[in-house]
Scaffold this motif. Structure first.
Motif, PDB file in Angstrom:
ATOM      1  N   GLN A  49      29.539 -98.634 -22.209  1.00 61.90           N
ATOM      2  CA  GLN A  49      29.263 -99.785 -21.372  1.00 61.90           C
ATOM      3  C   GLN A  49      27.817-100.198 -21.509  1.00 61.90           C
ATOM      4  OE1 GLN A  49      30.722-101.389 -17.553  1.00 61.90           O
ATOM      5  NE2 GLN A  49      29.393 -99.802 -16.722  1.00 61.90           N
ATOM      6  N   GLY A  50      26.923 -99.206 -21.528  1.00 62.03           N
ATOM      7  CA  GLY A  50      25.524 -99.545 -21.614  1.00 62.03           C
ATOM      8  C   GLY A  50      25.131 -99.823 -23.048  1.00 62.03           C
ATOM      9  N   GLU A  51      24.358-100.847 -23.233  1.00 64.23           N
ATOM     10  CA  GLU A  51      23.842-101.147 -24.561  1.00 64.23           C
ATOM     11  C   GLU A  51      22.360-101.412 -24.444  1.00 64.23           C
ATOM     12  OE1 GLU A  51      27.913-103.378 -26.117  1.00 64.23           O
ATOM     13  OE2 GLU A  51      25.984-104.371 -26.277  1.00 64.23           O
ATOM     14  N   GLU A  52      21.568-100.549 -25.079  1.00 67.24           N
ATOM     15  CA  GLU A  52      20.142-100.742 -25.006  1.00 67.24           C
ATOM     16  C   GLU A  52      19.672-101.589 -26.187  1.00 67.24           C
ATOM     17  OE1 GLU A  52      21.620 -97.804 -24.874  1.00 67.24           O
ATOM     18  OE2 GLU A  52      20.710 -96.472 -23.420  1.00 67.24           O
ATOM     19  N   ASP A  53      18.627-102.349 -25.928  1.00 70.06           N
ATOM     20  CA  ASP A  53      17.943-102.988 -27.036  1.00 70.06           C
ATOM     21  C   ASP A  53      16.460-103.006 -26.731  1.00 70.06           C
ATOM     22  OD1 ASP A  53      18.692-105.579 -25.280  1.00 70.06           O
ATOM     23  OD2 ASP A  53      16.913-106.010 -26.515  1.00 70.06           O
TER      24      ASP A  53
ATOM     25  N   LEU B 180      29.216 -91.108 -15.594  1.00 73.44           N
ATOM     26  CA  LEU B 180      28.210 -91.989 -16.151  1.00 73.44           C
ATOM     27  C   LEU B 180      28.674 -92.513 -17.502  1.00 73.44           C
ATOM     28  CD1 LEU B 180      24.886 -90.090 -15.369  1.00 73.44           C
ATOM     29  CD2 LEU B 180      25.980 -91.927 -14.094  1.00 73.44           C
ATOM     30  N   ILE B 181      28.418 -93.796 -17.733  1.00 72.14           N
ATOM     31  CA  ILE B 181      28.704 -94.416 -19.020  1.00 72.14           C
ATOM     32  C   ILE B 181      27.371 -94.624 -19.715  1.00 72.14           C
ATOM     33  CG2 ILE B 181      29.811 -96.333 -20.205  1.00 72.14           C
ATOM     34  CD1 ILE B 181      31.718 -94.660 -18.519  1.00 72.14           C
ATOM     35  N   TRP B 182      27.230 -94.099 -20.915  1.00 69.13           N
ATOM     36  CA  TRP B 182      25.943 -94.047 -21.601  1.00 69.13           C
ATOM     37  C   TRP B 182      25.810 -95.110 -22.677  1.00 69.13           C
ATOM     38  CZ3 TRP B 182      22.271 -90.490 -20.086  1.00 69.13           C
ATOM     39  CH2 TRP B 182      22.719 -89.516 -19.197  1.00 69.13           C
ATOM     40  N   GLY B 183      24.606 -95.601 -22.806  1.00 66.72           N
ATOM     41  CA  GLY B 183      24.268 -96.445 -23.940  1.00 66.72           C
ATOM     42  C   GLY B 183      23.862 -95.588 -25.125  1.00 66.72           C
TER      43      GLY B 183
END
Lengths: 113, 113
Positions: B3-7, B101-104
């Motif tokens: 779910q998480g997407e880091e940029d 927890l859903i991790w990026g």
């Protein structure tokens, strides 16, 4: 204060051999316990979590299993390792009930050759 | 799916500069957390921000949360070489009685001296 111990730090195992990784938590009671795997350069994949002794939830069908024989002990096992089991394995705990932030162990780098 | 997407995926800055990392998510959350991971080590919790909060500070760290845009940012001010690490966001999304927890996939930050 609470501490989490995870061992060993590194492990090299041949394909087809068994695996046992152990994690223990000190200074707290009835924690939620987690096993994660992290592939190189990737995020975390939840493998198992446990809310109590003998209560294990599996997130991903795979070659691994988990057990919680004591309140603060969490074990990750395999009867026969595959090449694809290589990765960085992390144990973590969170307080029961609130289940918010996680406290991680130092990790085990597993290489299956 | 993550779910998480880091940029960005990777960020390289000079010591003393500020570093900003972003995280986007897809569904409603209870809270969002940021963690730091030094190479080959476990993750360390940095900040938790709840869905009804918009900004939180901890030392040189500042986290914002925009639930309308489903995004969060982590700002590290006056960066130091010791801030070199990977930074992960994780969203806490209640699903029934489970709280996972859903991790990026993380942002790799390099702070050059």
């Amino acid at each position: 204060s609470q501490t989490i111990h995870q061992w060993p730090a590194t492990l090299v195992q041949p394909v087809g051999s068994p695996l046992s990784l152990e994690c223990t938590v000190e200074g707290t009671s009835n924690p939620n316990l987690y096993w994660y795997r992290q592939a190189a350069g990737r995020g975390l994949q939840l493998l198992f979590y446990s809310v109590g002794i003998g209560q294990i939830s599996s997130e991903v069908p795979q070659n691994l299993s988990a057990s919680r024989p004591q309140d603060r002990q969490f074990i990750l096992s395999s009867k026969k390792l595959l090449l694809s089991d290589s990765g960085f394995y992390l144990c973590a705990w969170s307080p029961q009930g609130a289940g918010e932030k996680l406290f991680f162990g130092s990790g085990t780098q597993l290489s299956v050759l | 799916s993550q779910q998480g997407e880091e940029d960005p995926q990777a960020l390289s800055i000079q010591e003393g500069e500020n570093a900003t990392m972003n995280c986007s998510y897809k569904t409603s959350i209870n809270n969002l957390q940021w963690y730091r991971q030094n190479s080959g080590r476990g993750l360390v919790h940095l900040i938790l921000i709840r869905s009804n909060e918009r900004e939180k500070h901890s030392g040189r760290l500042r986290v914002t949360l925009d639930t309308s845009k489903k995004s969060s940012s982590l700002l590290i001010t006056a960066s130091r070489a010791a801030d070199t690490a990977s930074y992960f966001c994780a969203t806490d999304r209640r699903a029934g009685n489970n709280r996972k927890l859903i991790w990026g996939l993380g942002t790799s930050l390099a702070v050059n001296p």
